[in-house]
Design a protein around this motif. Sequence first.
Motif, PDB file in Angstrom:
ATOM      1  N   PHE A 201       0.851  -1.183  -0.027  1.00 13.60           N
ATOM      2  CA  PHE A 201       0.054  -0.141  -0.023  1.00 13.60           C
ATOM      3  C   PHE A 201       0.892   1.312   0.248  1.00 13.60           C
ATOM      4  O   PHE A 201       0.531   2.093  -0.628  1.00 13.60           O
ATOM      5  N   LYS A 202       1.930   1.199   0.549  1.00 18.62           N
ATOM      6  CA  LYS A 202       2.763   2.318   1.012  1.00 18.62           C
ATOM      7  C   LYS A 202       3.423   2.563  -0.592  1.00 18.62           C
ATOM      8  O   LYS A 202       3.526   3.799  -0.909  1.00 18.62           O
ATOM      9  N   LEU A 203       4.061   1.725  -1.258  1.00 21.01           N
ATOM     10  CA  LEU A 203       4.576   1.604  -2.486  1.00 21.01           C
ATOM     11  C   LEU A 203       3.591   2.338  -3.695  1.00 21.01           C
ATOM     12  O   LEU A 203       3.661   3.263  -4.288  1.00 21.01           O
ATOM     13  N   GLU A 204       2.070   1.892  -3.658  1.00 21.66           N
ATOM     14  CA  GLU A 204       1.234   2.308  -4.534  1.00 21.66           C
ATOM     15  C   GLU A 204       1.010   3.733  -3.896  1.00 21.66           C
ATOM     16  O   GLU A 204       0.646   4.567  -4.937  1.00 21.66           O
ATOM     17  N   ASN A 205       0.973   4.334  -2.863  1.00 20.51           N
ATOM     18  CA  ASN A 205       0.529   5.704  -2.677  1.00 20.51           C
ATOM     19  C   ASN A 205       1.724   6.319  -2.990  1.00 20.51           C
ATOM     20  O   ASN A 205       1.454   7.607  -3.650  1.00 20.51           O
ATOM     21  N   GLU A 206       2.878   5.872  -2.806  1.00 16.28           N
ATOM     22  CA  GLU A 206       4.227   6.917  -3.283  1.00 16.28           C
ATOM     23  C   GLU A 206       4.203   7.077  -4.790  1.00 16.28           C
ATOM     24  O   GLU A 206       4.401   8.100  -5.290  1.00 16.28           O
ATOM     25  N   ASN A 207       3.603   5.919  -5.742  1.00 17.41           N
ATOM     26  CA  ASN A 207       3.579   5.806  -7.121  1.00 17.41           C
ATOM     27  C   ASN A 207       2.311   6.609  -7.740  1.00 17.41           C
ATOM     28  O   ASN A 207       2.120   6.626  -9.074  1.00 17.41           O
ATOM     29  N   GLY A 208       1.374   6.881  -6.696  1.00 16.75           N
ATOM     30  CA  GLY A 208       0.054   7.672  -7.146  1.00 16.75           C
ATOM     31  C   GLY A 208      -0.753   6.385  -7.716  1.00 16.75           C
ATOM     32  O   GLY A 208      -1.721   6.745  -8.568  1.00 16.75           O
TER      33      GLY A 208
END
Length: 158
Positions: free
Chosen positions: A59-66
């Motif tokens: 989830f963090k990775l997806e948030n960082e990449n929009g």
Amino acid sequence: MSVEVDTGGVDEVLKKMARQSDKVNREAVMTAAKYVAERLEENTPYEDESKYRSWNEQFKLENENGQEHKKFKHMKDDVHVSVGRDGTATVGYGHDTYWRVHFVETGTMRTGGMVDKSGKRHWGAGIEGQHFIERTTQETKDVAFDLMAKKIKKAFGL
């Protein structure tokens, strides 16, 4: 003296039995495979907390990449059955979960860990294998053969 035997009727009966045999075989295999799939679904471990803990880094990775959050299927909800033309069946997991199954089935080793920037070593915890596929295979073997035998006997009136 000669005797003529007309085998035309026998040939037709044999051809009909061969066609029926393939159909009956596929139906018998499908019946057994569905039973195994139901048992596999029941035996598949389920942890509801994973949506809060295990996927946190994703989830963090997806948030960082929009990116939008992916909806992750549970293995229990992704059991599939397929019967091939050759009369064999495959019971397993679908595309969304197949790559995770072996971690839960066989477990993971405790690794040597990794070293962070400060030089401190962090050890991996590892998980113990639950062997639910192996257990399902052993539990369903005899019943699956019995289901196939009953289906075949019924189809041919035995």
